[in-house]
Design an enzyme around this catalytic site. Structure first.
Site, PDB file in Angstrom:
ATOM      1  N   ASP A  91      -4.925  -8.382  -3.036  1.00 52.35           N
ATOM      2  CA  ASP A  91      -5.178  -8.162  -1.614  1.00 52.35           C
ATOM      3  C   ASP A  91      -6.429  -8.890  -1.107  1.00 52.35           C
ATOM      4  O   ASP A  91      -6.393 -10.089  -0.885  1.00 52.35           O
ATOM      5  CB  ASP A  91      -5.235  -6.644  -1.370  1.00 52.35           C
ATOM      6  CG  ASP A  91      -5.186  -6.287   0.102  1.00 52.35           C
ATOM      7  OD1 ASP A  91      -5.206  -7.196   0.934  1.00 52.35           O
ATOM      8  OD2 ASP A  91      -5.117  -5.092   0.437  1.00 52.35           O
ATOM      9  N   HIS A 114       0.835  -1.217   0.000  1.00 51.27           N
ATOM     10  CA  HIS A 114       0.000   0.000   0.000  1.00 51.27           C
ATOM     11  C   HIS A 114       0.870   1.269   0.000  1.00 51.27           C
ATOM     12  O   HIS A 114       0.857   1.994  -0.973  1.00 51.27           O
ATOM     13  CB  HIS A 114      -1.010   0.049   1.159  1.00 51.27           C
ATOM     14  CG  HIS A 114      -1.852  -1.187   1.281  1.00 51.27           C
ATOM     15  ND1 HIS A 114      -2.644  -1.630   0.252  1.00 51.27           N
ATOM     16  CD2 HIS A 114      -2.012  -2.098   2.293  1.00 51.27           C
ATOM     17  CE1 HIS A 114      -3.264  -2.741   0.626  1.00 51.27           C
ATOM     18  NE2 HIS A 114      -2.883  -3.055   1.844  1.00 51.27           N
TER      19      HIS A 114
END
Ligand code: NGQ
Ligand code: ZN
Length: 447
Positions: A314, A263
């Protein structure tokens, strides 16, 4: 076993070529011929590009896709989503985990991902006690990967605390928890299985600096960590250390090309430059980051600074390699009100720039020779269906841009993983059994 694949057009490291024969042995490419003619009976496809490495997955979350899209009593956020996720995972046993992983991995292959870095933190039974084999659930993922044909890097996750400063974990986190010694046994078990293994301190919330030091030497594979995904995490990190998460990691953790920061959403300009200079990979998961309301990673500035990146699915809320690349570019278009922001030179195809970048960074983050149709790399090829009306008269970069920006995963006809054709006519060859097992489990989980 030796196999060959003939491609009318293929994207090689130095550009598009005609008449490409890729020979592989034991899953790796042993020869690439160009200007060749197809042999009779040989597997043949119209247009092939390297398969994309998926650098961040929590496979089990595939089965909660759609379960957290209902408004709650207070303001919904990443943190309320996480509560739903904790309640969901409390019900999963080893058979469920394996079946969901197989479904997720088949889905990834159909969507253009030919290898996955599984960021695996669901280690123990629902009450937190270890299974008889401490690596039981990690091994279920290896089994699912072998069964579907996807390449895998296992990233056993070290998780010990609820938040910064070594706070004790919450009951919802008990399935994740290890001390460094028990964690080492999981790493060793996976190494003994011959898997490619890295280490993943979950986040600076979940691992203390001393624990980081203890676990990093346990494997020589990649190091992945969640960092700076939410503003609250940045604020809590500042309160704990006086530094922001990425700033702290750059200053104290020896971030280098072995590292992948997942991220890294909230960066100051100095952190953006520092991360780019470190040679580490930014592990971007644009669809999940949008779903969770994380924020927008400064990709345009980061790429202009020479930063390396790859993409990950993810939460697996929507599995689509082209979709991740598109969302990455679209977030910049919306934020900066421009177009074609992630290609670097005039006339360059944005789809091509994104694909090439994600293949290179993804291979680095998985610690494997992936993402290139070249000798020594895994024979992973995604073949587009050129018979579709949207593809009429198009080839090469135009076909690629049509895939990335328009058709998405529906454009994919065949996928070869480790030299083996595992997706035919857009469907994984094991779909029947994988779907039946998964549907039965999903029904039980929603009931
Ligand atoms: C995870 N997922 O580990 O699955 C996390 C949520 C956390 C994302 N960060 C849990 N997208 O970060 O505490
Ligand atoms: Zn994650």
């Amino acid at each position: 076993m030796q196999t060959t694949l003939f491609l009318d057009r293929a994207l090689l490291p130095d550009g598009w070529s005609s008449g490409v024969r890729i020979t592989s042995d034991g899953g790796l490419i042993t020869a690439v011929e160009t200007g060749a003619a197809p042999a009779s009976g040989e597997a043949r496809e119209a247009l092939g590009v390297p398969g994309i490495p998926n650098l961040h997955s929590h496979a089990f979350q595939r089965a909660m896709a759609g379960l957290a899209e209902r408004r709650g009593p207070a303001q919904d956020s990443f943190w309320t989503w996480r509560e739903v996720m904790y309640r969901f995972l409390a019900r999963l046993g080893p058979g469920d985990v394996e079946a969901i992983a197989a479904y997720a991995f088949a889905d990834m292959l159909e969507a253009g991902f030919t290898a996955v870095a599984e960021f695996h933190y669901l280690h123990h039974s629902p009450d937190g006690s270890p299974y008889a084999d401490v690596a039981e659930l990690a091994r279920r993922h290896l089994k699912a990967a072998a069964d579907t044909g996807i390449g895998v890097t296992m990233l056993p996750v070290f998780y010990a605390h609820a938040t910064f400063g070594g706070e004790p974990p919450t009951p919802g986190q008990r399935r994740f928890i290890n001390d460094p010694d028990r964690f080492a046994r999981i790493v060793e078990a996976l190494q003994a299985d011959g898997a490619v293994v890295g280490v993943a301190p979950h986040s600076l919330r979940a691992a203390t600096p001393d624990e980081l030091k203890a676990i990093l030497p346990l494997a020589d594979g990649p190091v992945h960590i969640h960092a700076a995904e939410q503003v609250k995490e940045v604020e809590d990190c500042l309160a704990w250390s006086g530094q922001r998460p990425v700033e702290w990691l750059l200053d104290h953790a020896g971030v280098d090309p072995r590292w992948c920061l997942i991220h890294a959403t909230h960066l100051t300009p100095a952190e953006t430059q520092g991360l780019a200079k470190s040679g580490a990979v930014a592990g971007l998961c644009p669809i999940t980051e949008a779903n969770l309301g994380d924020g927008i990673f400064p990709s345009a500035d980061y790429l202009a600074a020479g930063g390396r990146f790859g993409v990950g699915t993810d939460s697996n809320i929507a599995v689509d390699a082209a979709g991740e690349l598109r969302q990455l570019e679209y977030a910049q278009r919306l934020a900066l009100r421009g177009r074609n922001l992630l290609s670097q030179t005039e006339g360059e195809s944005t789809g091509r720039a994104l694909l090439t970048g994600a293949c290179r960074g993804g291979a680095q983050a998985l610690g494997q020779p992936l993402g290139a149709l070249a000798i020594g790399h895994r024979a992973d090829v995604v073949c587009l269906g050129m018979g579709h009306p949207d593809m009429a008269g198009r080839s090469d970069d135009l076909a690629l841009d049509t895939w990335v920006f328009s058709q998405g995963r529906a454009a994919i006809a065949s996928v070869y993983a480790g030299g083996r054709r595992v997706v035919e006519n857009g469907r994984h060859i094991g779909r029947g059994a994988i779907d039946a097992r998964y549907s039965a489990i999903l029904k039980g989980l929603t009931a």
